[in-house]
Design a protein around this motif. Structure first.
Motif, short mmCIF file in Angstrom:
data_model
loop_
_atom_site.label_atom_id
_atom_site.label_comp_id
_atom_site.label_asym_id
_atom_site.label_seq_id
_atom_site.Cartn_x
_atom_site.Cartn_y
_atom_site.Cartn_z
N ALA A 121 -1.22 36.45 -31.65
CA ALA A 121 -0.98 37.00 -30.33
C ALA A 121 -0.83 35.85 -29.35
CB ALA A 121 -2.13 37.92 -29.90
N MET A 122 0.32 35.79 -28.70
CA MET A 122 0.57 34.70 -27.75
C MET A 122 1.87 34.98 -27.00
SD MET A 122 1.63 31.94 -30.68
CE MET A 122 0.37 32.63 -31.75
N ASN A 123 2.19 34.16 -26.02
CA ASN A 123 3.46 34.26 -25.33
C ASN A 123 4.61 34.01 -26.30
OD1 ASN A 123 5.71 32.48 -23.74
ND2 ASN A 123 4.92 34.14 -22.45
N TRP A 124 5.74 34.64 -26.04
CA TRP A 124 6.88 34.53 -26.96
C TRP A 124 7.33 33.08 -27.16
CZ3 TRP A 124 11.37 32.22 -25.44
CH2 TRP A 124 11.59 32.09 -24.06
N ALA A 125 7.26 32.24 -26.08
CA ALA A 125 7.69 30.85 -26.20
C ALA A 125 6.72 30.06 -27.09
CB ALA A 125 7.79 30.21 -24.82
N GLY A 160 9.07 39.71 -25.24
CA GLY A 160 9.52 38.99 -26.42
C GLY A 160 8.54 39.16 -27.56
N PRO A 161 8.78 38.49 -28.69
CA PRO A 161 7.86 38.57 -29.82
C PRO A 161 6.59 37.78 -29.54
CG PRO A 161 9.64 37.06 -30.31
CD PRO A 161 9.95 37.67 -28.98
N GLY A 162 5.45 38.37 -29.79
CA GLY A 162 4.18 37.70 -29.55
C GLY A 162 3.04 38.65 -29.27
#
Length: 395
Positions: A121-125, A160-162
């Motif tokens: 789990a985190m920001n997409w970047a 985004g993905p994350g």
């Protein structure tokens, strides 16, 4: 998962609140959950909340005088059947890849000889960064399993993905790892779930109070036992179960088409609350309320009886299971419905209370062998028990 032990590590992420729901799902399925909270994780969920839901002490400190009196981190590392890191932050994944042991959670991961599942789990970047990708490759080479992340809205108003996988998805992944043999492997099961919406005009429809929670739980439980599941779902707000092919429909006629397209199947579980009627003629424009005039009459037409049609279909599944939502004479009506529809089993329940949309259910399984009365339990446990019965039938 009865009696299985899960060591749940919660690291620092705004999505850490989902660990509480995951813990609840695991407990309801009979697993024992031992929580480990990192310093970052404690910024987002309290040890008091985690301990209250898990029913076991939360472990946080590698240097605890009481916890380490018997080299507690080694004991904890050997204790579980599975170690789960949810959420797994970018920082925590980096520590795992580097083999760090600077707190209790990372030390446990180095000391354990049990399977490990991480839910990033985190920001997409951050997820797309080459350092994170390299860390994930290292962990994969070591045999660490991964669930997610999903794509969607972030806490910081980006998309985004994350996103951390939903609790139900993580639960299904854990179930697949813990349950060992998959008795429904190679079987295809069709499941219907949710309500149908039958349009009156472009803004109104006929529907019912079904949330889809029970049907979706059944689809997930069958997938956890190895089945290939096609879930035909009416409009619902519950998340899709992991590992399931979902076909979304709105009306009963669309649901029938989707069910027939999914055949052949080894079994069909018709848990959807299909509307019995639709309007004979859908209005092309919004029907206006005219002051002083009576409401416009609604002429109703019968919808297709999906359960009966599947039970009599040329490609009939060997096992057809229907549901009977009743408000009175529950068992008697279910016995009659089974005979009338031609299905093999009926799962009957009393919906006069808070069952539709609620978290629990008490059902009766009606078959040629008689009637089984199941106690009231969480819908996830009803689903697991029904999936186990399907597996027994094919065994």
């Amino acid at each position: 998962m009865q009696g299985k032990r899960v060591l749940l590590i919660v690291s620092g992420s705004v999505s850490a609140f989902k660990a509480l729901e995951l813990t609840r799902l695991l407990k309801r399925a009979g697993a024992r959950v031992t929580p480990v909270l990192t310093a970052g994780g404690a910024r987002f969920v309290t040890p008091h909340a985690l301990q209250a839901i898990a029913g076991e002490a939360v472990h946080e400190d590698l240097w605890s005088l009481s916890g380490e009196a018997d080299v507690g981190h080694i004991r904890l590392a050997r204790l579980p059947d599975l170690v789960v890191v949810a959420p797994a932050s970018a920082d925590f994944l980096a520590k795992m890849a580097q083999g760090r042991a600077d707190d209790l959670a990372t030390t446990l991961l180095l000391a354990t000889d049990k399977p490990v599942l991480v839910a990033p789990a985190m920001n997409w970047a951050m997820w797309a960064h080459s350092a994170t990708r390299a860390n994930m490759a290292v962990l994969a080479a070591r045999g660490v399993r991964v669930i997610g992340p999903n794509e969607g809205a972030m806490a910081e108003a980006e998309t985004g993905p994350g996103r951390l996988a939903e609790p139900a998805e993580m639960f299904a992944a854990i179930a697949r790892l813990l349950d060992g043999p998959r008795p429904l492997a190679g079987r295809h099961v069709l499941v219907t779930s949710g309500p149908t919406h039958e349009p009156i005009d472009p803004v109104r429809f006929i529907a019912n109070r079904s949330s889809g929670r029970q049907g979706h739980a059944i689809a997930g439980a069958l997938a956890a036992l190895g089945a290939r599941v096609t879930l035909v779902s009416g409009p619902v707000a519950v998340p899709d179960p992991a590992g399931v092919a979902v076909v979304r429909v709105e009306t009963a006629r669309q649901m029938l088409v989707a069910c027939e397209a999914a055949l052949p199947a080894d079994a069909a579980v018709c848990a959807a609350a299909v509307a019995d009627w639709r309007t004979a003629r859908e209005a092309g424009q919004k029907m206006k309320k005219v002051p002083g005039e009576a409401p416009p009459p609604l002429e109703l037409a019968l919808n297709p009886d999906i359960l009966a049609l599947l039970s009599a279909h040329a490609a009939r599944p060997p096992l057809v299971v229907g549901f009977a939502a009743e408000t009175e004479n529950v068992v008697e009506n279910a016995v009659a419905k089974r005979a009338r529809k031609g299905c093999d089993w009926i799962v009957a329940n009393d919906v006069s209370g808070d069952v539709m949309g609620g978290a629990e259910n008490a059902v009766h399984l009606v078959s040629a062998a008689g009637v089984e009365d199941w106690p009231r339990m969480p819908k996830e446990q009803v689903a697991a028990r029904l999936a186990a019965r399907v597996a027994e039938h094919f065994a």
